[in-house]
Design an enzyme around this catalytic site. Structure first.
Site, PDB file in Angstrom:
ATOM      1  N   LYS A  73     -12.155   7.885   3.253  1.00 11.75           N
ATOM      2  CA  LYS A  73     -11.805   7.380   4.592  1.00 11.75           C
ATOM      3  C   LYS A  73     -11.466   8.492   5.587  1.00 11.75           C
ATOM      4  O   LYS A  73     -11.612   8.297   6.791  1.00 11.75           O
ATOM      5  CB  LYS A  73     -10.624   6.402   4.511  1.00 11.75           C
ATOM      6  CG  LYS A  73     -11.008   5.037   3.948  1.00 11.75           C
ATOM      7  CD  LYS A  73      -9.835   4.077   4.007  1.00 11.75           C
ATOM      8  CE  LYS A  73     -10.170   2.797   3.272  1.00 11.75           C
ATOM      9  NZ  LYS A  73      -9.065   1.823   3.296  1.00 11.75           N
ATOM     10  N   ASN A  94     -13.090   3.143   7.999  1.00 11.24           N
ATOM     11  CA  ASN A  94     -13.527   2.344   6.851  1.00 11.24           C
ATOM     12  C   ASN A  94     -14.833   1.597   7.116  1.00 11.24           C
ATOM     13  O   ASN A  94     -15.260   0.783   6.303  1.00 11.24           O
ATOM     14  CB  ASN A  94     -12.420   1.374   6.408  1.00 11.24           C
ATOM     15  CG  ASN A  94     -12.335   0.159   7.303  1.00 11.24           C
ATOM     16  OD1 ASN A  94     -12.561   0.260   8.504  1.00 11.24           O
ATOM     17  ND2 ASN A  94     -12.014  -0.974   6.734  1.00 11.24           N
ATOM     18  N   GLY A 135       0.175   6.587   3.217  1.00 10.87           N
ATOM     19  CA  GLY A 135      -1.171   7.081   2.912  1.00 10.87           C
ATOM     20  C   GLY A 135      -2.208   6.354   3.763  1.00 10.87           C
ATOM     21  O   GLY A 135      -1.957   6.042   4.928  1.00 10.87           O
ATOM     22  N   GLY A 136      -3.362   6.082   3.165  1.00  9.56           N
ATOM     23  CA  GLY A 136      -4.463   5.463   3.904  1.00  9.56           C
ATOM     24  C   GLY A 136      -4.110   4.079   4.421  1.00  9.56           C
ATOM     25  O   GLY A 136      -4.273   3.790   5.617  1.00  9.56           O
TER      26      GLY A 136
HETATM   27  P1  NAD Z   1      -2.806   6.436  -0.791  1.00 10.60           P
HETATM   28  O1  NAD Z   1      -2.784   7.190  -2.051  1.00 10.60           O
HETATM   29  O2  NAD Z   1      -3.630   6.907   0.359  1.00 10.60           O
HETATM   30  O3  NAD Z   1      -1.309   6.281  -0.228  1.00 10.60           O
HETATM   31  C1  NAD Z   1      -0.217   5.851  -1.012  1.00 10.60           C
HETATM   32  C2  NAD Z   1       1.042   6.549  -0.490  1.00 10.60           C
HETATM   33  O4  NAD Z   1       2.177   5.989  -1.154  1.00 10.60           O
HETATM   34  C3  NAD Z   1       1.069   8.053  -0.784  1.00 10.60           C
HETATM   35  O5  NAD Z   1       1.363   8.739   0.408  1.00 10.60           O
HETATM   36  C4  NAD Z   1       2.176   8.207  -1.837  1.00 10.60           C
HETATM   37  O6  NAD Z   1       2.864   9.430  -1.729  1.00 10.60           O
HETATM   38  C5  NAD Z   1       3.065   7.036  -1.513  1.00 10.60           C
HETATM   39  N1  NAD Z   1       3.887   6.534  -2.616  1.00 10.60           N
HETATM   40  C6  NAD Z   1       3.512   6.285  -3.888  1.00 10.60           C
HETATM   41  N2  NAD Z   1       4.541   5.755  -4.577  1.00 10.60           N
HETATM   42  C7  NAD Z   1       5.580   5.653  -3.720  1.00 10.60           C
HETATM   43  C8  NAD Z   1       6.909   5.167  -3.836  1.00 10.60           C
HETATM   44  N3  NAD Z   1       7.362   4.664  -4.973  1.00 10.60           N
HETATM   45  N4  NAD Z   1       7.708   5.210  -2.742  1.00 10.60           N
HETATM   46  C9  NAD Z   1       7.248   5.714  -1.575  1.00 10.60           C
HETATM   47  N5  NAD Z   1       6.004   6.189  -1.404  1.00 10.60           N
HETATM   48  C10 NAD Z   1       5.173   6.156  -2.472  1.00 10.60           C
HETATM   49  O7  NAD Z   1      -3.231   4.948  -1.187  1.00 10.60           O
HETATM   50  P2  NAD Z   1      -3.751   3.814  -0.195  1.00 10.60           P
HETATM   51  O8  NAD Z   1      -5.210   3.953  -0.004  1.00 10.60           O
HETATM   52  O9  NAD Z   1      -2.873   3.789   0.983  1.00 10.60           O
HETATM   53  O10 NAD Z   1      -3.538   2.503  -1.066  1.00 10.60           O
HETATM   54  C11 NAD Z   1      -2.258   1.986  -1.336  1.00 10.60           C
HETATM   55  C12 NAD Z   1      -2.400   0.529  -1.769  1.00 10.60           C
HETATM   56  O11 NAD Z   1      -2.910  -0.234  -0.683  1.00 10.60           O
HETATM   57  C13 NAD Z   1      -3.385   0.310  -2.923  1.00 10.60           C
HETATM   58  O12 NAD Z   1      -2.830  -0.644  -3.799  1.00 10.60           O
HETATM   59  C14 NAD Z   1      -4.600  -0.265  -2.240  1.00 10.60           C
HETATM   60  O13 NAD Z   1      -5.327  -1.117  -3.086  1.00 10.60           O
HETATM   61  C15 NAD Z   1      -3.960  -1.060  -1.125  1.00 10.60           C
HETATM   62  N6  NAD Z   1      -4.837  -1.308   0.024  1.00 10.60           N
HETATM   63  C16 NAD Z   1      -4.931  -2.587   0.455  1.00 10.60           C
HETATM   64  C17 NAD Z   1      -5.727  -2.888   1.545  1.00 10.60           C
HETATM   65  C18 NAD Z   1      -5.840  -4.319   1.987  1.00 10.60           C
HETATM   66  O14 NAD Z   1      -6.759  -4.627   2.739  1.00 10.60           O
HETATM   67  N7  NAD Z   1      -4.934  -5.213   1.581  1.00 10.60           N
HETATM   68  C19 NAD Z   1      -6.413  -1.872   2.211  1.00 10.60           C
HETATM   69  C20 NAD Z   1      -6.284  -0.559   1.772  1.00 10.60           C
HETATM   70  C21 NAD Z   1      -5.498  -0.296   0.656  1.00 10.60           C
END
Ligand code: NAD
Length: 282
Positions: A73, A94, A135-136
């Site tokens: 992304k 995306n 994050g993302g």
């Molecule tokens: P990512 O790795 O880009 O970001 C996750 C962030 O969370 C990181 O910055 C990490 O340091 C932080 N983190 C991890 N554990 C933590 C904790 N216990 N406390 C605080 N911070 C913490 O991942 P992402 O792409 O953002 O995805 C995260 C979740 O979102 C995944 O489960 C993904 O499936 C979901 N998601 C859902 C949708 C949707 O449409 N519903 C869209 C995108 C992603």
């Protein structure tokens, strides 16, 4: 002759994704000739940095557009010829549409989350929101929250640099809201004062069990939103709902991004509730 749409998803470990079904079933209901393919980096032995080459191939092959997911992304920001301003502001793409002028990058994750807030959390207060995870997904939720007029947004991430980056980026575009970075020692107090908490880490997924915060800290009237949508009913959503808090699961965001993608790609008006019902039946 009727237009034929060939669309895909580029990412890693995505063979189980519901996205092809969501797009194809709704497109068929709209009477469109529409095919959606999975392009998994792992199967192809490719890296995130290969996304430019994959997009060029796809364009040559006759694709109309490509959804982009983890881990591409951000990389794709440098590959497109033009960025939708909102995608540029939040720093992630995306959806890439192959237009005559070139590759155009959009972000529909934030639109999905915004629409979910409206549909699933109407009437709640957006005065003070704590977001856990930057994050993302967190970039999209923060952008949607600030676009919806959140008064104060407190950002926490186990990686403090992530929270700081997101706060800086959002601060450039939303001067009317207070955006703060929260350290671990302040998190408890911030949650106790919040009108709502957005969870945007992978915790609660099958391979990331556990909870990122203690639901018992919440104000009685606070709402909770989770971005995780597999499972739809995460431990966080279950505990918060059982304690009487308004909740928004990750499903609305997931369906909303597919809805907005389909709309941008085809120019048609998909039926959001039909997509929502279909998703919840999968
Ligand atoms: P990512 O790795 O880009 O970001 C996750 C962030 O969370 C990181 O910055 C990490 O340091 C932080 N983190 C991890 N554990 C933590 C904790 N216990 N406390 C605080 N911070 C913490 O991942 P992402 O792409 O953002 O995805 C995260 C979740 O979102 C995944 O489960 C993904 O499936 C979901 N998601 C859902 C949708 C949707 O449409 N519903 C869209 C995108 C992603």
């Amino acid at each position: 002759p009727e237009r034929r749409y060939l669309v895909g998803l580029i990412g890693a470990g995505i063979t189980q994704s519901f996205t092809p079904l969501l797009h194809e079933v709704e497109a068929a209901a709209l009477g469109l000739d529409y095919e959606y393919r999975i392009i998994d980096l792992i199967d192809l032995g490719k890296q995130a940095e290969d996304v430019g080459e994959l997009l060029a191939d796809a364009r040559r092959t006759g694709f109309s557009a490509m959804n982009i997911t983890h881990p591409c992304k951000q990389v794709v920001l440098d590959v497109v010829d033009r960025l939708d301003p909102r995608a540029e502001h939040l720093g992630a793409v995306n959806l890439v549409v192959f237009e005559d002028e070139g590759l155009v990058g959009y972000n529909t994750d934030w639109m999905g989350f915004r629409d979910g807030l409206i549909a699933g959390l109407s009437g709640v207060s957006f005065d003070r929101v704590v977001q856990i995870g930057c994050g993302g997904a967190g970039a999209a939720t923060a952008y949607a929250l600030l676009s919806s007029g959140v008064g104060r947004l407190d950002l926490f991430d186990v990686d403090p640099a992530r929270a700081a980056d997101l706060a800086r980026r959002m601060g450039q575009h939303f001067s009317g809201s207070t955006i703060a970075i929260v350290g671990r020692d302040e998190l408890t107090e911030m949650i106790a004062n919040a009108s709502g908490v957005v969870h945007a880490t992978p915790m609660g997924m099958k391979h990331h069990p556990g909870l990122a915060f203690d639901v018992e800290l919440l104000r009685a009237d606070a709402w909770v939103s989770d971005v995780v949508y597999r499972p739809l009913e995460t431990e966080l959503i279950r505990l918060a709902r059982n304690a009487g808090h308004p909740v928004l699961d990750g499903g609305r965001m997931a369906v909303g991004q597919a809805y907005a993608s389909l709309q941008i790609i085809t120019g048609e008006e998909p039926d959001r509730e039909r997509m929502e019902e279909h998703f919840r039946s999968l």
